[in-house]
Design an enzyme around this catalytic site. Structure first.
Site, PDB file in Angstrom:
ATOM      1  N   THR A 155       0.034   4.498   0.974  1.00  0.00           N
ATOM      2  CA  THR A 155      -0.031   5.263   1.915  1.00  0.00           C
ATOM      3  C   THR A 155       1.043   4.911   3.041  1.00  0.00           C
ATOM      4  O   THR A 155       1.730   5.860   3.515  1.00  0.00           O
ATOM      5  CB  THR A 155      -1.546   5.246   2.651  1.00  0.00           C
ATOM      6  N   SER A 174     -20.144 -19.913   3.883  1.00  0.00           N
ATOM      7  CA  SER A 174     -19.501 -21.107   4.425  1.00  0.00           C
ATOM      8  C   SER A 174     -18.734 -20.902   5.824  1.00  0.00           C
ATOM      9  O   SER A 174     -18.829 -21.625   6.795  1.00  0.00           O
ATOM     10  CB  SER A 174     -18.322 -21.500   3.565  1.00  0.00           C
ATOM     11  N   THR A 175     -18.208 -19.358   6.002  1.00  0.00           N
ATOM     12  CA  THR A 175     -17.706 -19.145   7.096  1.00  0.00           C
ATOM     13  C   THR A 175     -18.653 -19.432   8.110  1.00  0.00           C
ATOM     14  O   THR A 175     -18.415 -19.672   9.363  1.00  0.00           O
ATOM     15  CB  THR A 175     -17.375 -17.639   7.243  1.00  0.00           C
ATOM     16  N   CYS A 232       0.834  -1.274   0.032  1.00  0.00           N
ATOM     17  CA  CYS A 232       0.124  -0.170  -0.006  1.00  0.00           C
ATOM     18  C   CYS A 232       0.789   1.054  -0.126  1.00  0.00           C
ATOM     19  O   CYS A 232       1.708   1.447   0.690  1.00  0.00           O
ATOM     20  CB  CYS A 232      -0.826  -0.045   1.270  1.00  0.00           C
ATOM     21  N   ALA A 245      -4.732  10.639   0.923  1.00  0.00           N
ATOM     22  CA  ALA A 245      -3.594  11.314   1.059  1.00  0.00           C
ATOM     23  C   ALA A 245      -2.344  10.784   0.326  1.00  0.00           C
ATOM     24  O   ALA A 245      -1.520  11.593   0.070  1.00  0.00           O
ATOM     25  CB  ALA A 245      -3.234  10.926   2.775  1.00  0.00           C
ATOM     26  N   GLY A 271      -6.020   3.745  -8.162  1.00  0.00           N
ATOM     27  CA  GLY A 271      -6.200   4.465  -6.927  1.00  0.00           C
ATOM     28  C   GLY A 271      -6.819   5.771  -7.563  1.00  0.00           C
ATOM     29  O   GLY A 271      -6.596   6.677  -8.377  1.00  0.00           O
ATOM     30  N   GLU A 305      -0.465   8.819  -3.084  1.00  0.00           N
ATOM     31  CA  GLU A 305      -0.702   8.708  -4.428  1.00  0.00           C
ATOM     32  C   GLU A 305      -1.064   7.022  -4.650  1.00  0.00           C
ATOM     33  O   GLU A 305      -0.299   6.130  -4.070  1.00  0.00           O
ATOM     34  CB  GLU A 305       0.600   8.597  -5.213  1.00  0.00           C
ATOM     35  N   GLY A 306      -2.213   6.963  -5.233  1.00  0.00           N
ATOM     36  CA  GLY A 306      -2.476   5.742  -5.455  1.00  0.00           C
ATOM     37  C   GLY A 306      -1.823   5.189  -6.788  1.00  0.00           C
ATOM     38  O   GLY A 306      -1.284   6.017  -7.548  1.00  0.00           O
ATOM     39  N   GLY A 340     -12.882  -2.737  -2.985  1.00  0.00           N
ATOM     40  CA  GLY A 340     -12.156  -2.065  -4.275  1.00  0.00           C
ATOM     41  C   GLY A 340     -11.724  -3.182  -5.187  1.00  0.00           C
ATOM     42  O   GLY A 340     -12.356  -3.725  -5.795  1.00  0.00           O
ATOM     43  N   GLY A 372     -11.384  -1.555   2.618  1.00  0.00           N
ATOM     44  CA  GLY A 372      -9.899  -1.822   2.156  1.00  0.00           C
ATOM     45  C   GLY A 372      -9.407  -2.839   2.745  1.00  0.00           C
ATOM     46  O   GLY A 372      -9.579  -3.293   3.801  1.00  0.00           O
TER      47      GLY A 372
HETATM   48  P1  5GP Z   1      -9.128  -2.311  -1.596  1.00  0.00           P
HETATM   49  O1  5GP Z   1     -10.520  -2.856  -1.345  1.00  0.00           O
HETATM   50  O2  5GP Z   1      -8.992  -2.114  -2.930  1.00  0.00           O
HETATM   51  O3  5GP Z   1      -8.142  -2.836  -0.738  1.00  0.00           O
HETATM   52  O4  5GP Z   1      -9.557  -0.777  -1.046  1.00  0.00           O
HETATM   53  C1  5GP Z   1     -10.557  -0.280  -1.355  1.00  0.00           C
HETATM   54  C2  5GP Z   1     -10.184   1.232  -0.746  1.00  0.00           C
HETATM   55  O5  5GP Z   1      -9.246   1.888  -1.115  1.00  0.00           O
HETATM   56  C3  5GP Z   1     -11.126   2.504  -1.240  1.00  0.00           C
HETATM   57  O6  5GP Z   1     -12.496   2.517  -0.885  1.00  0.00           O
HETATM   58  C4  5GP Z   1     -10.654   3.750  -0.596  1.00  0.00           C
HETATM   59  O7  5GP Z   1     -10.915   3.934   0.536  1.00  0.00           O
HETATM   60  C5  5GP Z   1      -9.144   3.507  -0.828  1.00  0.00           C
HETATM   61  N1  5GP Z   1      -8.627   4.114  -1.797  1.00  0.00           N
HETATM   62  C6  5GP Z   1      -9.076   4.511  -3.250  1.00  0.00           C
HETATM   63  N2  5GP Z   1      -8.337   5.294  -4.028  1.00  0.00           N
HETATM   64  C7  5GP Z   1      -7.003   5.358  -3.267  1.00  0.00           C
HETATM   65  C8  5GP Z   1      -6.025   5.864  -3.459  1.00  0.00           C
HETATM   66  O8  5GP Z   1      -5.469   6.435  -4.483  1.00  0.00           O
HETATM   67  N3  5GP Z   1      -4.828   5.582  -2.561  1.00  0.00           N
HETATM   68  C9  5GP Z   1      -5.026   5.001  -1.377  1.00  0.00           C
HETATM   69  N4  5GP Z   1      -3.883   4.968  -0.266  1.00  0.00           N
HETATM   70  N5  5GP Z   1      -6.095   4.510  -1.115  1.00  0.00           N
HETATM   71  C10 5GP Z   1      -7.095   4.562  -1.929  1.00  0.00           C
END
Ligand code: 5GP
Length: 376
Positions: free
Chosen positions: A216, A342-343, A214, A315, A296, A317-318, A270, A248
């Site tokens: 962040t 199932s869980t 990730c 916050a 992202g 960069e995705g 996501g 997430g």
């Molecule tokens: P995933 O299910 O892909 O692990 O996480 C989805 C979540 O990632 C989204 O609901 C949102 O909170 C977060 N997210 C979306 N875009 C970005 C991004 O550009 N950077 C980061 N760090 N998180 C993102």
């Protein structure tokens, strides 16, 4: 002096659910529907509490159409115009109860949010999503939205600690989005042959890497292991009759079940919903194989597409990922729902509601047999 919290904080990958004696014969006996009454809006919700994330590659109208058939929810991304909303609403009246309108905290976001909600009064959910759920400015914004829309259900985030969950609930939010530094994988091109080989099951791959990739965490050093964040935030929210979304970090159906087991009322996805016909993002064909772009909301792709409009989003960069194309999302949904059912059968929960009451997590050092984890 800086303080170190030495208590153990865990991610989904650090635990498994312990099976328990059960009277259930089959997973078909499990009911995944939940009903909630929200603290501030006083509205009722009934459905399967899994939400497509408000990213423009995930929270699309096409996704909402399919998810709604399964009683799942979609936080529609904020880049649709009022006209697109009106068209969708007039053609798909049955979906509306399972949709939220997303908004950032800029004045143009608020203006558009008002326009959409005034034009389509059947939409009852608002998803407020900002770079930093800890800012005072955001708290004030939540209060303003609550004043303007006293009976809409407000989702707000993201945060990862109990005190901020409480503050947002007391400021008028109903459901708090929990998660920081969990989302968005970064897959280098050299991984693609491997992913391709195991394409049906991205989760096999993700199990080993979720969280660690990730941005962040690497860009800012800020984050919180998701399982612990969910457990702590659920406790804080439930104490005030509020609710939380685990947002997430899920890479397979088992993670979704663990999030519910940890006390999440809703789980937002996501990456698990990326790469489908209904997902946004460009379809790419290379060497006879199809991929879909998943990026992202602060990635370069999103920046180029929306410019400054994305700056209030997250916050960090995705990243941009090429996900092997998986066709319609229906089979993925069935896979996820089948897994969670199932869980419930394994731990003896006849209803999703009972899952967290019947959850005992055990700490583990290994999730899956790694025999197929390398190319051979
Ligand atoms: P995933 O299910 O892909 O692990 O996480 C989805 C979540 O990632 C989204 O609901 C949102 O909170 C977060 N997210 C979306 N875009 C970005 C991004 O550009 N950077 C980061 N760090 N998180 C993102």
């Amino acid at each position: 002096m800086p303080h170190i919290d030495s208590s153990v904080k865990l991610d989904f990958k650090d635990v498994l659910l312990r099976p328990k004696r059960s009277t259930l014969k089959s997973r078909n006996e499990v009911d995944l529907t939940r009903s909630f009454s929200f603290r501030n809006s006083k509205q009722m919700y009934t459905g399967i509490p899994i939400i497509a994330a408000n990213m423009d590659t995930i929270g699309t109208f096409e996704m909402a159409r399919v998810l709604s058939k399964f009683s799942l929810f979609t936080a529609v991304h904020k880049h649709y115009s009022l006209k697109q909303w009106e068209e969708f609403a007039s053609q798909n009246p049955d979906c509306i109860q399972n949709l939220a309108v997303s908004s950032g905290i800029e004045s143009f976001d608020f203006y558009k949010l008002k326009q959409i909600l005034e034009a389509i009064p059947e939409v009852k959910y608002i998803c407020l999503d900002v770079v930093n759920g800890y800012s005072e400015h955001f708290v004030e914004f939540v209060k303003d939205v609550r004043k303007c829309f006293p009976s809409h259900t407000i989702m707000a985030g993201n945060v990862v600690t109990g005190e901020m969950v409480e503050e947002l609930i007391l400021s008028g939010a109903d459901i708090i989005k929990v998660g920081l530094g969990q989302g968005n994988l970064v897959l280098g091109g050299h991984w693609l042959p491997f992913i391709n080989k195991h394409r049906w099951n991205m989760s096999l791959f993700l199990v080993f890497f979720s969280g660690s990739m990730c941005t962040t965490r690497t860009k800012t050093g800020v984050g919180y292991p998701q399982l612990s964040a969910v457990m702590e935030c659920a406790d804080a929210a439930h104490g005030l009759n509020g609710h939380i979304i685990s947002d997430g970090g899920c890479s397979c159906p088992g993670d979704v079940a663990k999030a519910f087991g940890a006390g999440a009322d809703f789980v937002m996805l996501g990456g698990m919903l990326a790469g489908h016909s209904e997902s946004g993002g460009e379809l790419i064909e290379r060497n006879g194989k199809k991929y879909k772009l998943f990026y992202g909301m602060t990635s370069e792709v999103a920046m180029k597409k929306y410019g400054p409009a994305v700056t209030d989003y997250r916050a960090s960069e995705g990243k941009t990922v090429e996900v092997p194309f998986k066709g319609g999302v229906q089979s993925t949904i069935q896979d996820i729902l089948g897994g969670v059912r199932s869980t419930c059968t394994y731990v003896g929960a006849a209803k999703l509601k009972e899952l967290s009451q019947r959850t005992t997590f055990i700490r583990v050092t290994q999730q899956a047999n790694p025999i197929f984890s390398e190319e051979s």
